[in-house]
Structures are given as structure tokens and as C-alpha cells.
Scaffold this motif. Structure first.
Motif, PDB file in Angstrom:
ATOM      1  N   ILE A   1       0.850  -1.188   0.000  1.00  0.00           N
ATOM      2  CA  ILE A   1       0.000   0.000   0.000  1.00  0.00           C
ATOM      3  C   ILE A   1       0.890   1.244   0.000  1.00  0.00           C
ATOM      4  O   ILE A   1       1.765   1.381   0.855  1.00  0.00           O
ATOM      5  N   GLN A   2       0.658   2.149  -0.953  1.00  0.00           N
ATOM      6  CA  GLN A   2       1.421   3.397  -1.038  1.00  0.00           C
ATOM      7  C   GLN A   2       0.495   4.579  -0.781  1.00  0.00           C
ATOM      8  O   GLN A   2      -0.709   4.498  -1.026  1.00  0.00           O
ATOM      9  N   THR A   3       1.056   5.683  -0.293  1.00  0.00           N
ATOM     10  CA  THR A   3       0.219   6.832   0.061  1.00  0.00           C
ATOM     11  C   THR A   3       0.625   8.096  -0.703  1.00  0.00           C
ATOM     12  O   THR A   3       1.767   8.257  -1.121  1.00  0.00           O
ATOM     13  N   ASP A   4      -0.365   8.971  -0.846  1.00  0.00           N
ATOM     14  CA  ASP A   4      -0.167  10.313  -1.414  1.00  0.00           C
ATOM     15  C   ASP A   4      -0.925  11.264  -0.501  1.00  0.00           C
ATOM     16  O   ASP A   4      -1.989  11.768  -0.835  1.00  0.00           O
ATOM     17  N   ASN A   5      -0.363  11.505   0.665  1.00  0.00           N
ATOM     18  CA  ASN A   5      -1.110  12.105   1.769  1.00  0.00           C
ATOM     19  C   ASN A   5      -0.992  13.621   1.843  1.00  0.00           C
ATOM     20  O   ASN A   5       0.076  14.187   1.668  1.00  0.00           O
ATOM     21  N   GLY A   6      -2.122  14.246   2.124  1.00  0.00           N
ATOM     22  CA  GLY A   6      -2.126  15.660   2.457  1.00  0.00           C
ATOM     23  C   GLY A   6      -2.930  15.915   3.709  1.00  0.00           C
ATOM     24  O   GLY A   6      -3.249  17.060   4.038  1.00  0.00           O
ATOM     25  N   TYR A   7      -3.264  14.842   4.433  1.00  0.00           N
ATOM     26  CA  TYR A   7      -4.096  14.919   5.637  1.00  0.00           C
ATOM     27  C   TYR A   7      -3.269  15.442   6.812  1.00  0.00           C
ATOM     28  O   TYR A   7      -2.251  14.850   7.189  1.00  0.00           O
ATOM     29  N   GLY A   8      -3.713  16.552   7.384  1.00  0.00           N
ATOM     30  CA  GLY A   8      -2.954  17.196   8.454  1.00  0.00           C
ATOM     31  C   GLY A   8      -2.727  16.343   9.678  1.00  0.00           C
ATOM     32  O   GLY A   8      -1.771  16.557  10.424  1.00  0.00           O
ATOM     33  N   GLY A   9      -3.583  15.345   9.892  1.00  0.00           N
ATOM     34  CA  GLY A   9      -3.396  14.472  11.047  1.00  0.00           C
ATOM     35  C   GLY A   9      -2.135  13.637  10.979  1.00  0.00           C
ATOM     36  O   GLY A   9      -1.693  13.094  11.993  1.00  0.00           O
ATOM     37  N   LEU A  10      -1.539  13.548   9.784  1.00  0.00           N
ATOM     38  CA  LEU A  10      -0.338  12.722   9.620  1.00  0.00           C
ATOM     39  C   LEU A  10       0.858  13.463   9.030  1.00  0.00           C
ATOM     40  O   LEU A  10       1.992  13.003   9.160  1.00  0.00           O
ATOM     41  N   THR A  11       0.628  14.588   8.376  1.00  0.00           N
ATOM     42  CA  THR A  11       1.740  15.257   7.691  1.00  0.00           C
ATOM     43  C   THR A  11       2.825  15.742   8.639  1.00  0.00           C
ATOM     44  O   THR A  11       3.979  15.888   8.240  1.00  0.00           O
ATOM     45  N   GLU A  12       2.479  15.974   9.894  1.00  0.00           N
ATOM     46  CA  GLU A  12       3.493  16.401  10.857  1.00  0.00           C
ATOM     47  C   GLU A  12       4.222  15.233  11.496  1.00  0.00           C
ATOM     48  O   GLU A  12       5.177  15.427  12.247  1.00  0.00           O
ATOM     49  N   TYR A  13       3.771  14.010  11.185  1.00  0.00           N
ATOM     50  CA  TYR A  13       4.426  12.824  11.735  1.00  0.00           C
ATOM     51  C   TYR A  13       5.328  12.146  10.708  1.00  0.00           C
ATOM     52  O   TYR A  13       6.434  11.705  11.030  1.00  0.00           O
ATOM     53  N   THR A  14       4.852  12.042   9.464  1.00  0.00           N
ATOM     54  CA  THR A  14       5.630  11.295   8.487  1.00  0.00           C
ATOM     55  C   THR A  14       5.354  11.763   7.071  1.00  0.00           C
ATOM     56  O   THR A  14       4.284  12.287   6.761  1.00  0.00           O
ATOM     57  N   ASN A  15       6.351  11.541   6.227  1.00  0.00           N
ATOM     58  CA  ASN A  15       6.173  11.701   4.792  1.00  0.00           C
ATOM     59  C   ASN A  15       5.360  10.530   4.247  1.00  0.00           C
ATOM     60  O   ASN A  15       5.003   9.606   4.976  1.00  0.00           O
ATOM     61  N   ASP A  16       5.104  10.553   2.945  1.00  0.00           N
ATOM     62  CA  ASP A  16       4.393   9.434   2.332  1.00  0.00           C
ATOM     63  C   ASP A  16       5.195   8.155   2.474  1.00  0.00           C
ATOM     64  O   ASP A  16       6.424   8.172   2.628  1.00  0.00           O
ATOM     65  N   GLN A  17       4.478   7.043   2.382  1.00  0.00           N
ATOM     66  CA  GLN A  17       5.055   5.783   2.842  1.00  0.00           C
ATOM     67  C   GLN A  17       4.600   4.592   2.014  1.00  0.00           C
ATOM     68  O   GLN A  17       3.692   4.689   1.176  1.00  0.00           O
ATOM     69  N   LEU A  18       5.243   3.452   2.296  1.00  0.00           N
ATOM     70  CA  LEU A  18       4.910   2.155   1.725  1.00  0.00           C
ATOM     71  C   LEU A  18       4.667   1.195   2.878  1.00  0.00           C
ATOM     72  O   LEU A  18       5.528   1.036   3.746  1.00  0.00           O
ATOM     73  N   LEU A  19       3.483   0.575   2.897  1.00  0.00           N
ATOM     74  CA  LEU A  19       3.129  -0.378   3.941  1.00  0.00           C
ATOM     75  C   LEU A  19       2.889  -1.743   3.321  1.00  0.00           C
ATOM     76  O   LEU A  19       2.665  -1.877   2.117  1.00  0.00           O
ATOM     77  N   ALA A  20       2.897  -2.774   4.170  1.00  0.00           N
ATOM     78  CA  ALA A  20       2.694  -4.143   3.698  1.00  0.00           C
ATOM     79  C   ALA A  20       1.808  -4.903   4.671  1.00  0.00           C
ATOM     80  O   ALA A  20       1.853  -4.683   5.886  1.00  0.00           O
ATOM     81  N   VAL A  21       1.012  -5.816   4.120  1.00  0.00           N
ATOM     82  CA  VAL A  21       0.195  -6.707   4.931  1.00  0.00           C
ATOM     83  C   VAL A  21      -0.014  -7.989   4.134  1.00  0.00           C
ATOM     84  O   VAL A  21      -0.052  -7.966   2.900  1.00  0.00           O
ATOM     85  N   VAL A  22      -0.127  -9.098   4.822  1.00  0.00           N
ATOM     86  CA  VAL A  22      -0.441 -10.382   4.195  1.00  0.00           C
ATOM     87  C   VAL A  22      -1.919 -10.659   4.445  1.00  0.00           C
ATOM     88  O   VAL A  22      -2.295 -11.063   5.550  1.00  0.00           O
ATOM     89  N   PRO A  23      -2.785 -10.433   3.471  1.00  0.00           N
ATOM     90  CA  PRO A  23      -4.218 -10.615   3.720  1.00  0.00           C
ATOM     91  C   PRO A  23      -4.577 -12.008   4.199  1.00  0.00           C
ATOM     92  O   PRO A  23      -5.452 -12.173   5.061  1.00  0.00           O
ATOM     93  N   ASN A  24      -3.906 -13.016   3.674  1.00  0.00           N
ATOM     94  CA  ASN A  24      -4.230 -14.387   4.058  1.00  0.00           C
ATOM     95  C   ASN A  24      -3.838 -14.696   5.501  1.00  0.00           C
ATOM     96  O   ASN A  24      -4.282 -15.689   6.067  1.00  0.00           O
TER      97      ASN A  24
END
Length: 711
Positions: A596-619
Motif C-alpha cells: 500500500i502506497q500513500t499520497d497524503n495531504g491529511y494534516g493528522g499525519l503530515t506532521e508525523y511522516t512523509n508518504d510511505q509504503l506499507l505491507a500486509v499479508v491478507p491471508n
């Protein structure tokens, strides 16, 4: 779509029930998807995911496990990756494709130089093997170049000329036109594990906003696309604002035209389809049209961007030029053939082109989202049935685009309607389809009974009339090739208004019955926690065995850890917002990683981190109970942050080598990165010591020990 060029206008003003309202009634439809139906209905839906697929063939395997320590948020001018990993820069903007050319930090760009270099602002991408034995070490990389940063492009001269008003210099417009499109470039890994491009490779090639391309499918040759350049309506020039991408099983690349409307301007009377899709009426984004009339102009290369009708007939001007954009563009990375615009897959702001579950003897299916607030999700189903003999044969020369024509020029386009009970249906966009008020779709759109081309040209209005569900900016999708489950990012929707507010309309309209008119703002209600949905979410669905039906549920909600509507229970170590890029990384035995990749402009997170790459194994999430999203307080720790981009950037575009030892991602519109402004290959994790000329680039992430990434 990058938030840097996001169009904040609301272009769908229909009264179809907003997806947020569907979510408000039932956050998740797991009871329907996982056993809440009768036995007969459940057997027809056959929803069970990868675990069911494993059980069906008797295979028992421990679920795949992510084996890296999640990284913390970062606000630096560098890439951050987990301990034990390395990250290098590859083919940044301006990388020369020819032998003998070099790059320097203050490199001036000209039309010819840019046409022979990697384009700007990398987005969707894929790799194409040149031979089976070396597929993980050497391949052709196909890369979208979505848009431009004029300040970086023209940094050596202090910025662009007349960017806001006046006439643009012809060579500046040409250079910007050549910075858009698609790049093909051969890349290879050396014995030390370092990647580099191959200058002078016969596979290196550019497709720009000026490249001649074929038009195919229902719209080809119709009156809708006849212009002074192509009176036959069989060709056009350029592809633009290519965001997400697709890959075909026969070995071609799909570049998806997304925010293309803004390169045009119409100062006269717009067609209803141009109004609905948002062609500007005052000025175009870059002002290329203002270079028209320059003594060096060739064949209306600039004048075509002003689509104001001026002649007696369409072939006398460029009123139809914009109608040759908004499509899926097929590129053969192995040959020098012209790219082909596949019009059967619809005309809108395509975010991607995601291949559905492929099965011999069944149609080929592609999904695409229209990336704009309150727009729709589409599915294309080919008339031709898949023949495995058409699968890609790396290293062989044959006509892959002819195979593309077989599967992509004749088929049915559908649009999705999501129901509150967790079911959904695909609504055919055909001339004889019945609209909500009982008319045929052709009659509702004012078309002839057999005008398939007109349906495609008016895809957005057609979806309005059929009662599709407006979504919160549908962007990338990803398909589990074993189960067929489809994941879709819904990036955000800040135009979702408060409960019981009156909807507004665009284009001075006041009703969906008016052509070219749809929702401006859409109200929510007391049970909808996502008014002004800034953080976004991801849904998933699976096709039913019932005709044109599917079941769906919410997979995860984006949120800051401290948000009151943090429905997925995210923590500091995996909080995210505005999910955008998405990829299902198949790892065998019916298992895989969802990136999962992000293109964030949400103020609740912009002061914590830049855009990111996350991973999850759905199974690996187990059997989820209750009515919450699939990822929730009980299992959210299995969603892990893998990487963080540099300041100012979006993390986008993703694929891995077949052996999974190298993960490729793109860093778009960085603020002050990569660190060495004169290098083409360098460590992506080093921050610049001063101000550099920013360049979008690919980042290759590998384990230090050379093993598979993520596990």
C-alpha cells in the motif's frame, strides 16, 4: 494521481447514492461475504479468499509472514527502509537514453534532449523480461511520466517563461510536452547487485505528448475523433498524464491517461462530454496552446491544444482533439510499433488498468477507477476468451498488439453499483441498456440506437444514467490472482458534506437528467463517520458466479492513530492516510503481500511522516468476526510500515523482480532529493547536505543478504 495536480473541481454531479452513505449503513459486509447467506447463495458466491483456494487443492501451508521491523515515520530528505535493507536510485528524470550523453546537476533541457531522456515525475511502471533465464537481472522497464515540475525543469534559467500569462516560447512548450508520456529503458543488475540502465539499448524509447498513436476499438474512425490532423479518425498525437498502469498477459504495457483534460482549453461552446469530464474554459494547465502561431510550429503542434471550434467541419479544426484522449494506451515494449489507444475500455480519467483473475476459456477482465471525487469504478470484459497460447514469449518477435486487438477492441464495459447489504452489480454500458427511468441508454444520451462509439465518448454521463455508485476517489486496484479478490484504494473525498445538506451541481446544472451534469457535493448522514473524508480507505470485492454480481467489504480505513474515527485501530507504527498505489505481490501457494502506497495531504499525519509504503499479508489476518473492517484492533499490528519517502514526495509505482529479491518503487515530486544532483546512480537513503535540483526517480530496495524482500 499526484495531489500536486489533483483537480479539486467536482465533475460528477449526479444524485446516485454516495459510497460514503453505503458505508454509513454497514461498515463491513463480512456476514454476507463469509457465511451470512443461505447455503445455496454462498455456494454461488464462492467467497473465501486464498485460504479457501489452498484448502480446495489439499495444500496446507503456514501463512506467509512479514519478517522486517516496521520503520517509524520520517520527515527527512531521504528514503528510509528497514534494518538489513539497502536502497539505490535508478533512472532519475533526465537520464540519457543514448550512448555518449551525460547528465549534470545544472543540465539545460531542450526539446531534443528531453525526447532522448527519461521523462519527468515517474508513476506506474512494470518490467518486461528479455529472456526467461535472466528475467530477474535484465529487462525492459516501462515507466509512466505523469506530469512536470516547471521549476525543476527550467531551474538553470530561473524558471519557466510566461507560465501564468502571455505566450509560451515554442521550445519550452516542446520540452514540456516531451517530458510527459512513457519511457522504455533497458536495465540490468551487475555481479555486485547494483542496478543501472543500458545507454544505447535498442529497447530504449520515448512516447511523449507529441508521439503519433493509433486509435482502435469502437471510437476509431468515428466522427467523434476526426480532426484536421487525422480526417479519418484513426490516429492522434500523444498520451498525457499517465498515472497508474497495467500489464497484459501477452506481454504489453498499458499506460493510463488520467488528468489529461487540463492540457486543453475550449473558449467556445463545449461538447456535453467535454463539460462532464472537465475541459477548462479559461486556460490550460501549461499554456502550450499559447505557442500556436510561432514561426517554427509544425502541423498545429500547439494549436491542437485549443479545442475551440473554428471551422465549418470537425476536420477543419481540433474540436475533437480531446476526444482522442482519456483511454488505456497499449505499448509493445519489445518493438518499435506505434502505441494504440484502446477505446473499448472507456473514456474518463483512468487511474489504472488492473488485470482480473485469468482463466483459460474465460474472458479477459480489466478494472479501472475514475480518479475524481464522486466518480466510478469500471470493469471491461472481452468478447474473446483467453487462450494460454497467447501468453507472452520473452525473446520472441511477433505481433503482440494484434493479440491486444483481439482482447481489447471488442468487449463490454460495465460500471459498479454497491449495495448496502454487501452485494454489488455490474451495469452494462451498452446502447440498449435500460436506465433507471426505463429508457435505453442510447436514448437517454441522445444517441442513435447503435452508437457504441457515442456511449464510450460519453462514458461518465452513461454511468450517471445507469445509477452507478459514486466513490471517494477510486485510484489503484490490485488483484489476488489465486482468489480473484480485488482491492481498491479510495484515496479521500473532502467534498463529502454534512448530514442532510443540499447537494450542489456543476456546469450550472440542477438535475442528473441534464447531460454533462452530476454531483457537486454529496451529503452524508448521522451514521456516516466519514464526512470530509480526508484519510481514505481500501475496499475489496470478489466476483460472484451469479451474472454481473459481486460481494464487497471494507478492508482498512486510513487514519491517524489519535483520530476518533480510527476504525481500523491503527497505531503510530502503521498509521496512514490517502492510500493511493496498490499491488498484490504473489508469493506462491495462493499467498502474497499487499503493498500500500500513500499520497497524503491529511494534516493528522503530515506532521508525523512523509508518504510511505506499507505491507500486509491478507491471508494471514485470520477469520475476522463482527462488522468492522477486515483490519481492526485485533490484527492491525500485521499491517507494517516498510519504507518512507523523502520530504515533499509521493511514493508510487511498484513491482518486483520474479525472484522477489528486488522491489522497485517510484519517488515522485521530491522536494530536495536525490542527494547528489549530478549522479544517475546513488544511495537513496542519504540526505542532501544543501539544496539540490529535485528529480523523480525509481528506488530499488533489496536485502543486504540478497534474499526475497519482505519475508
Amino acid at each position: 494521481m499526484s495531489k500536486e495536480i489533483e483537480d479539486h473541481r467536482l465533475l460528477n454531479t449526479s444524485r446516485n447514492k454516495p459510497f460514503a452513505a453505503v458505508l454509513a449503513k454497514h461498515v463491513s459486509r463480512r456476514d454476507v461475504m463469509r457465511g451470512g447467506l443461505s447455503m445455496a447463495a454462498a455456494s454461488m458466491l464462492s467467497f473465501g479468499g486464498a485460504a479457501q483456494a489452498l484448502a480446495s487443492n489439499g495444500t496446507q501451508k503456514t501463512p506467509l509472514t512479514l519478517a522486517f521491523e516496521a520503520v517509524r515515520g520520517s520527515l527527512t530528505d531521504a528514503i528510509v527502509v528497514p534494518e538489513g535493507y539497502v536502497a539505490q536510485v535508478l533512472v532519475p528524470w533526465g537520464t540519457p537514453l543514448n550512448d555518449g550523453d551525460t547528465w549534470q546537476a545544472d543540465q539545460p533541457m531542450t526539446p531534443d534532449r528531453q525526447a532522448a531522456s527519461v521523462g519527468m515525475h515517474h508513476d506506474g511502471m512494470a518490467g518486461f523480461a528479455l529472456d526467461a533465464d535472466n528475467a530477474s537481472r535484465r529487462f525492459v522497464l516501462a515507466l509512466n511520466n505523469e506530469y512536470i515540475d516547471q521549476e525543476a525543469l527550467w531551474a538553470p534559467q530561473g524558471g519557466p517563461t510566461n507560465a501564468e500569462s502571455g505566450k509560451r516560447p515554442a521550445d519550452e512548450s516542446r520540452t514540456e510536452i516531451n517530458a510527459h508520456g512513457v519511457t522504455l529503458v533497458e536495465v540490468e543488475k551487475d555481479a555486485n547487485g547494483h542496478w543501472a540502465h543500458v545507454p544505447g539499448s535498442s529497447y530504449n524509447r520515448r512516447f511523449t505528448s507529441a508521439t503519433v498513436m493509433e486509435i482502435a476499438g469502437p471510437v476509431a474512425g468515428s466522427d467523434y475523433v476526426k480532426t484536421q490532423f487525422s480526417p479519418s479518425g484513426m490516429q492522434t498525437r500523444g498520451t498525457n498524464n499517465n498515472c497508474g498502469n497495467g500489464v497484459t498477459p501477452w506481454g504489453t504495457y498499458i499506460a493510463c491517461e488520467e488528468n489529461w483534460p487540463d492540457i486543453f482549453v475550449n473558449r467556445g461552446e463545449r461538447f456535453q462530454d467535454d463539460a462532464r469530464i472537465g475541459i477548462p474554459t479559461d486556460k490550460s494547465r501549461y499554456g502550450w496552446d499559447t505557442s500556436a502561431g510561432d514561426a517554427s510550429e509544425d502541423n498545429d503542434e500547439f494549436g491542437r491544444f485549443d479545442i475551440t471550434p473554428r471551422g465549418e467541419h470537425a476536420a477543419d479544426d481540433y474540436r475533437n482533439e480531446a476526444r482522442s484522449f482519456g483511454y488505456q494506451v497499449e505499448v509493445d515494449p519489445y518493438s518499435d510499433a506505434l502505441a494504440v489507444k484502446r477505446t473499448a475500455l472507456g473514456r474518463f480519467r483512468h487511474e489504472g488498468c488492473w488485470l482480473g483473475k485469468l482463466k483459460a476459456g474465460q474472458p479477459v477482465v480489466y478494472y479501472s477507477g475514475h480518479d475524481s471525487r464522486n466518480e466510478y469504478v469500471y470493469k471491461y470484459v472481452s468478447d474473446a476468451l483467453w487462450n494460454p497460447a497467447d501468453a507472452n514469449r520473452p525473446g520472441e518477435e511477433y505481433d503482440r498488439l494484434a493479440i491486444g486487438s483481439k482482447y481489447m477492441d471488442s468487449g463490454t464495459l460495465y460500471v459498479a453499483r454497491f449495495h448496502a447489504d454487501g452485494s454489488g452489480e455490474w451495469l452494462a454500458l451498452t446502447p440498449d441498456a435500460t436506465t433507471q427511468d426505463g429508457r435505453t441508454l442510447a436514448v437517454a444520451l441522445g444517441l442513435a440506437d447503435d452508437d457504441h462509439a457515442g456511449i464510450i465518448i460519453n462514458t461518465c454521463d452513461a454511468a450517471d444514467f445507469m445509477g452507478a455508485t459514486p466513490m471517494d476517489r477510486p485510484e489503484w486496484a490490485a488483484v489476488d490472482p489465486t482468489s480473484g479478490e480485488v482491492y481498491l484504494t479510495l484515496t479521500n473525498n473532502t467534498q463529502r458534506t454534512a448530514e442532510e445538506t443540499t447537494p450542489t451541481f456543476t456546469n450550472t446544472g440542477d438535475d442528473i437528467e441534464q447531460l454533462g451534469v452530476g454531483y457537486g457535493t454529496a451529503p452524508t448522514n448521522a451514521s456516516n463517520p466519514r464526512a470530509n473524508n480526508e484519510a481514505g480507505h481500501i475496499i475489496r470485492w470478489r466476483e460472484s458466479r451469479l451474472p454481473n454480481a459481486f460481494t464487497w467489504e471494507v478492508f482498512v480505513f486510513g487514519a491517524a492513530a489519535s483520530d476518533v474515527d480510527n476504525h481500523s485501530g491503527l497505531s503510530e507504527m502503521n498509521q496512514f492516510a490517502s492510500p493511493d498505489g496498490l499491488w498484490f505481490d504473489e508469493r506462491g501457494y495462493g499467498q502474497g503481500i499487499l503493498w500500500i502506497q500513500t499520497d497524503n495531504g491529511y494534516g493528522g499525519l503530515t506532521e508525523y511522516t512523509n508518504d510511505q509504503l506499507l505491507a500486509v499479508v491478507p491471508n494471514g489476518l485470520g477469520d475476522i468476526q463482527g462488522t468492522g473492517p477486515v483490519i481492526n484492533n485485533s490484527n492491525q499490528q500485521q499491517l507494517k510500515r516498510f519504507a518512507v519517502g523523502p520530504n515533499g514526495s509521493e511514493v508510487t509505482g511498484i513491482f518486483a523482480t520474479p525472484d522477489k529479491t528486488a522491489l522497485f518503487i517510484n519517488i515522485q515530486h521530491p522536494g530536495n532529493w536525490p542527494a547528489d544532483g549530478g549522479a544517475l546512480v546513488q544511495d537513496a537513503t542519504i540526505a542532501a547536505s544543501g539544496q539540490v535540483r529535485p528529480r523523480a526517480a525509481i528506488v530499488v530496495i533489496q536485502k543486504r543478504d540478497g534474499g526475497p524482500v519482505g519475508v
